[in-house]
Design a protein around this motif. Structure first.
Motif, PDB file in Angstrom:
ATOM      1  N   ARG A  45       0.778  -1.242   0.057  1.00 40.63           N
ATOM      2  CA  ARG A  45       0.092  -0.055   0.034  1.00 40.63           C
ATOM      3  C   ARG A  45       0.735   1.281  -0.015  1.00 40.63           C
ATOM      4  NH1 ARG A  45      -3.120  -2.928   3.700  1.00 40.63           N
ATOM      5  NH2 ARG A  45      -2.161  -1.904   5.442  1.00 40.63           N
ATOM      6  N   GLU A  46       1.774   1.204   0.676  1.00 37.70           N
ATOM      7  CA  GLU A  46       2.858   2.447   0.831  1.00 37.70           C
ATOM      8  C   GLU A  46       3.376   2.560  -0.546  1.00 37.70           C
ATOM      9  OE1 GLU A  46       5.412   1.757   4.158  1.00 37.70           O
ATOM     10  OE2 GLU A  46       4.042   1.879   5.421  1.00 37.70           O
ATOM     11  N   SER A  49       1.152   4.390  -3.185  1.00 38.21           N
ATOM     12  CA  SER A  49       1.112   5.623  -2.725  1.00 38.21           C
ATOM     13  C   SER A  49       2.490   6.513  -3.073  1.00 38.21           C
ATOM     14  CB  SER A  49       0.665   5.981  -1.402  1.00 38.21           C
ATOM     15  OG  SER A  49       1.657   5.485  -0.415  1.00 38.21           O
ATOM     16  N   GLU A  50       3.570   5.955  -3.416  1.00 42.98           N
ATOM     17  CA  GLU A  50       4.625   6.725  -3.852  1.00 42.98           C
ATOM     18  C   GLU A  50       4.436   7.271  -4.973  1.00 42.98           C
ATOM     19  OE1 GLU A  50       8.850   7.026  -3.711  1.00 42.98           O
ATOM     20  OE2 GLU A  50       7.710   5.910  -2.294  1.00 42.98           O
ATOM     21  N   LYS A 123      -1.886   8.095 -10.685  1.00 45.85           N
ATOM     22  CA  LYS A 123      -3.150   8.806  -9.992  1.00 45.85           C
ATOM     23  C   LYS A 123      -3.744   9.866 -10.931  1.00 45.85           C
ATOM     24  CE  LYS A 123      -2.442   6.921  -5.822  1.00 45.85           C
ATOM     25  NZ  LYS A 123      -2.402   5.404  -6.205  1.00 45.85           N
TER      26      LYS A 123
END
Length: 127
Positions: A45-46, A49-50, A123
Motif C-alpha cells: 500500500r505504501e 502511494s509513492e 493517479k
C-alpha cells in the motif's frame, strides 16, 4: 440436610488449562506469520502511494518493496522470486505469493500460503 459442593474439580481444571494452553501455543506460532503478511500488505500500500511509481522499472519497484519490508522487520520468507511485477495499461500490477512453514509439535508443521496483490498506477492519468 446435606449440602453438595458445586464447581470445577481439579481434573476438570487441569483439562481446561491444557486446552487453553494448547490454543495459546498455536496462536503464538501463527501470530508472527500473519503479522508478516500484514507487513507485506502495508509495504505494498505504501509503495502504491509513492509518487510516480507507475513510471519506475520493475527492479526499482522490487527494491523499494524490499526496503519497506526491511523496515517492518519481516523474516526472510519473501525472496525476489516471490514478487511478480507485470505491466498493465496505466502502470504495474504487483503480486507477492509466498509460503511459510513453521514446526508446531514434534513432526507436525503448520503451513501458511499467502497471496497479496496491489495495483501500482498513475493517479493523475498522465501517460
Amino acid at each position: 440436610m446435606k449440602r453438595t459442593q458445586r464447581g470445577i474439580t481439579l481434573i476438570g481444571f487441569i483439562v481446561v488449562l491444557g486446552v487453553v494452553g494448547l490454543f495459546a501455543y498455536v496462536g503464538m506460532k501463527l501470530f508472527p506469520m500473519y503479522m508478516e503478511y500484514y507487513g507485506v500488505k502495508q509495504a505494498m500500500r505504501e509503495l502504491a502511494s509513492e509518487p510516480g511509481v507507475a513510471t519506475y522499472e520493475p527492479a526499482k519497484i522490487r527494491d523499494l518493496f524490499f526496503r519497506r519490508l526491511y523496515i517492518n522487520y519481516s523474516d526472510d520468507n519473501i525472496t525476489n522470486e516471490n514478487v511478480d511485477v507485470k505491466r498493465v495499461d496505466n502502470g504495474w500490477h504487483m503480486t507477492v505469493k509466498y509460503e511459510v512453514r513453521k514446526s508446531m509439535i514434534g513432526n507436525l508443521d503448520v503451513v501458511g500460503k499467502f497471496n497479496a496483490s496491489q495495483q501500482l498506477s498513475r493517479k493523475d492519468g498522465i501517460e
